[in-house]
Design a protein around this motif. Structure first.
Motif, PDB file in Angstrom:
ATOM      1  N   PRO A 160      70.426  45.800  28.410  1.00 36.30           N
ATOM      2  CA  PRO A 160      70.270  44.981  27.193  1.00 36.30           C
ATOM      3  C   PRO A 160      70.019  45.818  25.930  1.00 36.30           C
ATOM      4  O   PRO A 160      70.480  45.459  24.851  1.00 36.30           O
ATOM      5  CB  PRO A 160      69.060  44.093  27.498  1.00 36.30           C
ATOM      6  CG  PRO A 160      68.984  44.051  28.983  1.00 36.30           C
ATOM      7  CD  PRO A 160      69.485  45.389  29.450  1.00 36.30           C
ATOM      8  N   LEU A 161      69.303  46.929  26.069  1.00 37.84           N
ATOM      9  CA  LEU A 161      69.073  47.789  24.898  1.00 37.84           C
ATOM     10  C   LEU A 161      70.392  48.355  24.395  1.00 37.84           C
ATOM     11  O   LEU A 161      70.689  48.317  23.201  1.00 37.84           O
ATOM     12  CB  LEU A 161      68.112  48.927  25.236  1.00 37.84           C
ATOM     13  CG  LEU A 161      66.693  48.547  25.635  1.00 37.84           C
ATOM     14  CD1 LEU A 161      65.879  49.793  25.949  1.00 37.84           C
ATOM     15  CD2 LEU A 161      66.027  47.711  24.557  1.00 37.84           C
ATOM     16  N   ARG A 162      71.191  48.869  25.312  1.00 30.64           N
ATOM     17  CA  ARG A 162      72.488  49.446  24.932  1.00 30.64           C
ATOM     18  C   ARG A 162      73.394  48.371  24.350  1.00 30.64           C
ATOM     19  O   ARG A 162      74.082  48.606  23.350  1.00 30.64           O
ATOM     20  CB  ARG A 162      73.128  50.103  26.151  1.00 30.64           C
ATOM     21  CG  ARG A 162      74.449  50.794  25.890  1.00 30.64           C
ATOM     22  CD  ARG A 162      74.259  51.994  24.950  1.00 30.64           C
ATOM     23  NE  ARG A 162      75.457  52.748  24.778  1.00 30.64           N
ATOM     24  CZ  ARG A 162      75.777  53.823  25.486  1.00 30.64           C
ATOM     25  NH1 ARG A 162      74.979  54.265  26.436  1.00 30.64           N
ATOM     26  NH2 ARG A 162      76.892  54.450  25.253  1.00 30.64           N
ATOM     27  N   ALA A 163      73.383  47.188  24.951  1.00 32.25           N
ATOM     28  CA  ALA A 163      74.223  46.097  24.461  1.00 32.25           C
ATOM     29  C   ALA A 163      73.820  45.669  23.049  1.00 32.25           C
ATOM     30  O   ALA A 163      74.654  45.195  22.281  1.00 32.25           O
ATOM     31  CB  ALA A 163      74.149  44.904  25.417  1.00 32.25           C
ATOM     32  N   ALA A 208      58.082  50.145  10.677  1.00 24.27           N
ATOM     33  CA  ALA A 208      59.359  50.059   9.965  1.00 24.27           C
ATOM     34  C   ALA A 208      60.530  50.199  10.933  1.00 24.27           C
ATOM     35  O   ALA A 208      61.544  49.506  10.786  1.00 24.27           O
ATOM     36  CB  ALA A 208      59.430  51.129   8.870  1.00 24.27           C
ATOM     37  N   ASP A 209      60.403  51.087  11.930  1.00 23.12           N
ATOM     38  CA  ASP A 209      61.447  51.224  12.951  1.00 23.12           C
ATOM     39  C   ASP A 209      61.628  49.920  13.720  1.00 23.12           C
ATOM     40  O   ASP A 209      62.747  49.508  14.008  1.00 23.12           O
ATOM     41  CB  ASP A 209      61.104  52.341  13.944  1.00 23.12           C
ATOM     42  CG  ASP A 209      61.153  53.731  13.347  1.00 23.12           C
ATOM     43  OD1 ASP A 209      61.788  53.921  12.294  1.00 23.12           O
ATOM     44  OD2 ASP A 209      60.545  54.638  13.954  1.00 23.12           O
ATOM     45  N   VAL A 210      60.519  49.283  14.056  1.00 25.90           N
ATOM     46  CA  VAL A 210      60.574  48.002  14.780  1.00 25.90           C
ATOM     47  C   VAL A 210      61.275  46.961  13.925  1.00 25.90           C
ATOM     48  O   VAL A 210      62.158  46.235  14.389  1.00 25.90           O
ATOM     49  CB  VAL A 210      59.164  47.519  15.179  1.00 25.90           C
ATOM     50  CG1 VAL A 210      59.214  46.114  15.768  1.00 25.90           C
ATOM     51  CG2 VAL A 210      58.514  48.491  16.154  1.00 25.90           C
ATOM     52  N   GLN A 211      60.887  46.872  12.668  1.00 25.81           N
ATOM     53  CA  GLN A 211      61.462  45.865  11.772  1.00 25.81           C
ATOM     54  C   GLN A 211      62.947  46.105  11.509  1.00 25.81           C
ATOM     55  O   GLN A 211      63.687  45.165  11.237  1.00 25.81           O
ATOM     56  CB  GLN A 211      60.675  45.825  10.466  1.00 25.81           C
ATOM     57  CG  GLN A 211      59.272  45.288  10.682  1.00 25.81           C
ATOM     58  CD  GLN A 211      58.357  45.496   9.490  1.00 25.81           C
ATOM     59  OE1 GLN A 211      58.611  46.315   8.615  1.00 25.81           O
ATOM     60  NE2 GLN A 211      57.262  44.733   9.472  1.00 25.81           N
ATOM     61  N   ALA A 212      63.385  47.357  11.613  1.00 28.96           N
ATOM     62  CA  ALA A 212      64.793  47.683  11.378  1.00 28.96           C
ATOM     63  C   ALA A 212      65.682  47.366  12.580  1.00 28.96           C
ATOM     64  O   ALA A 212      66.907  47.348  12.454  1.00 28.96           O
ATOM     65  CB  ALA A 212      64.924  49.161  11.017  1.00 28.96           C
ATOM     66  N   MET A 213      65.074  47.097  13.724  1.00 29.40           N
ATOM     67  CA  MET A 213      65.869  46.818  14.929  1.00 29.40           C
ATOM     68  C   MET A 213      66.579  45.481  14.808  1.00 29.40           C
ATOM     69  O   MET A 213      66.043  44.526  14.250  1.00 29.40           O
ATOM     70  CB  MET A 213      64.971  46.815  16.166  1.00 29.40           C
ATOM     71  CG  MET A 213      64.429  48.175  16.515  1.00 29.40           C
ATOM     72  SD  MET A 213      63.265  48.125  17.891  1.00 29.40           S
ATOM     73  CE  MET A 213      64.365  47.617  19.212  1.00 29.40           C
ATOM     74  N   LYS A 214      67.782  45.434  15.356  1.00 25.91           N
ATOM     75  CA  LYS A 214      68.531  44.185  15.395  1.00 25.91           C
ATOM     76  C   LYS A 214      67.984  43.305  16.519  1.00 25.91           C
ATOM     77  O   LYS A 214      67.591  43.813  17.566  1.00 25.91           O
ATOM     78  CB  LYS A 214      70.011  44.457  15.659  1.00 25.91           C
ATOM     79  CG  LYS A 214      70.684  45.268  14.601  1.00 25.91           C
ATOM     80  CD  LYS A 214      72.112  45.565  15.024  1.00 25.91           C
ATOM     81  CE  LYS A 214      72.716  46.610  14.119  1.00 25.91           C
ATOM     82  NZ  LYS A 214      73.979  47.104  14.635  1.00 25.91           N
ATOM     83  N   THR A 215      68.013  42.023  16.312  1.00 25.52           N
ATOM     84  CA  THR A 215      67.614  41.084  17.354  1.00 25.52           C
ATOM     85  C   THR A 215      68.718  41.029  18.402  1.00 25.52           C
ATOM     86  O   THR A 215      69.896  40.945  18.067  1.00 25.52           O
ATOM     87  CB  THR A 215      67.397  39.679  16.755  1.00 25.52           C
ATOM     88  OG1 THR A 215      66.389  39.770  15.754  1.00 25.52           O
ATOM     89  CG2 THR A 215      66.992  38.676  17.821  1.00 25.52           C
ATOM     90  N   GLU A 247      70.999  39.313  20.693  1.00 20.70           N
ATOM     91  CA  GLU A 247      71.572  37.974  20.825  1.00 20.70           C
ATOM     92  C   GLU A 247      72.126  37.812  22.237  1.00 20.70           C
ATOM     93  O   GLU A 247      72.710  38.756  22.780  1.00 20.70           O
ATOM     94  CB  GLU A 247      72.687  37.762  19.794  1.00 20.70           C
ATOM     95  CG  GLU A 247      72.227  37.890  18.346  1.00 20.70           C
ATOM     96  CD  GLU A 247      71.233  36.822  17.932  1.00 20.70           C
ATOM     97  OE1 GLU A 247      71.237  35.729  18.536  1.00 20.70           O
ATOM     98  OE2 GLU A 247      70.440  37.085  17.013  1.00 20.70           O
ATOM     99  N   PRO A 248      71.961  36.637  22.831  1.00 25.83           N
ATOM    100  CA  PRO A 248      72.436  36.436  24.209  1.00 25.83           C
ATOM    101  C   PRO A 248      73.904  36.809  24.424  1.00 25.83           C
ATOM    102  O   PRO A 248      74.255  37.358  25.454  1.00 25.83           O
ATOM    103  CB  PRO A 248      72.207  34.943  24.444  1.00 25.83           C
ATOM    104  CG  PRO A 248      71.093  34.586  23.515  1.00 25.83           C
ATOM    105  CD  PRO A 248      71.283  35.460  22.301  1.00 25.83           C
ATOM    106  N   HIS A 249      74.765  36.554  23.444  1.00 24.57           N
ATOM    107  CA  HIS A 249      76.190  36.849  23.637  1.00 24.57           C
ATOM    108  C   HIS A 249      76.451  38.353  23.760  1.00 24.57           C
ATOM    109  O   HIS A 249      77.445  38.759  24.347  1.00 24.57           O
ATOM    110  CB  HIS A 249      77.027  36.252  22.507  1.00 24.57           C
ATOM    111  CG  HIS A 249      76.878  36.970  21.198  1.00 24.57           C
ATOM    112  ND1 HIS A 249      75.858  36.682  20.310  1.00 24.57           N
ATOM    113  CD2 HIS A 249      77.597  37.986  20.660  1.00 24.57           C
ATOM    114  CE1 HIS A 249      75.969  37.486  19.263  1.00 24.57           C
ATOM    115  NE2 HIS A 249      76.998  38.287  19.448  1.00 24.57           N
ATOM    116  N   GLN A 250      75.558  39.189  23.208  1.00 23.89           N
ATOM    117  CA  GLN A 250      75.761  40.634  23.313  1.00 23.89           C
ATOM    118  C   GLN A 250      75.667  41.102  24.765  1.00 23.89           C
ATOM    119  O   GLN A 250      76.404  41.993  25.170  1.00 23.89           O
ATOM    120  CB  GLN A 250      74.723  41.379  22.472  1.00 23.89           C
ATOM    121  CG  GLN A 250      74.917  41.190  20.974  1.00 23.89           C
ATOM    122  CD  GLN A 250      73.743  41.746  20.205  1.00 23.89           C
ATOM    123  OE1 GLN A 250      72.638  41.237  20.295  1.00 23.89           O
ATOM    124  NE2 GLN A 250      74.009  42.794  19.458  1.00 23.89           N
TER     125      GLN A 250
END
Length: 160
Positions: free
Chosen positions: A62-65, A88-95, A97-100
């Protein structure tokens, strides 16, 4: 033989697994290849005649996806290219999404079902703290110093 034995560590002892991956395919590449996933899943079933299978994958898929750059390094484990060390690193992460993830897992499951639909299967689910620790530490860690420091310094990133 307990089926769980062949989950990950047991697979690498199989000569057919080592031959299949060989020098040309990394474990991370195999985790995203539906045909390889199916073949690797079936190898211990064929060899040992167990009545169930553990679907081949890894906790970091899931991380790689979700776009996190990482690799599974032999004899080390997951290594994160850019560890998460600050809020700031945490906030910059993309959420995520299930489809990923579904885009990859759907292909894997369809391939598996076509190959051996009569088998029972088993698996495990990724624990958030394990994935968080990989992200913060940059890979496996015995003591998780950076992860603990981040959680104790500001509990917001670990809040569900």
């Amino acid at each position: 033989m307990p089926v769980w034995f062949m989950r990950q560590a047991g697979r690498v002892t199989l000569p057919e697994y080592r031959a299949l991956l060989g020098q040309r395919t990394t474990m991370m590449q195999a985790c995203f290849d539906a045909e390889l996933i199916t073949e690797i899943t079936l190898q211990p079933v064929r060899r040992h005649g167990v009545d169930a299978a553990i679907l081949f994958s890894d906790i970091v898929v899931p991380l790689r996806a979700s776009g996190i750059e990482l690799d599974i390094v032999p004899d080390v484990g997951p290594v994160i290219d850019h560890p998460v060390r600050t809020i700031a690193d945490v906030q910059a992460m993309k959420t995520l999404e299930p489809h990923q993830v579904a885009r990859h897992t759907g292909r894997r499951c369809r391939s598996w079902c076509r190959s051996w639909a009569t088998s029972r299967s088993s698996g495990s689910r990724a624990r958030r703290i394990t994935l968080a620790s990989y992200l913060v530490e940059g890979g496996p860690s015995r003591h998780h110093e950076r992860t603990k420091a981040m959680m104790l310094g500001d509990p917001r990133p670990g809040t569900p």
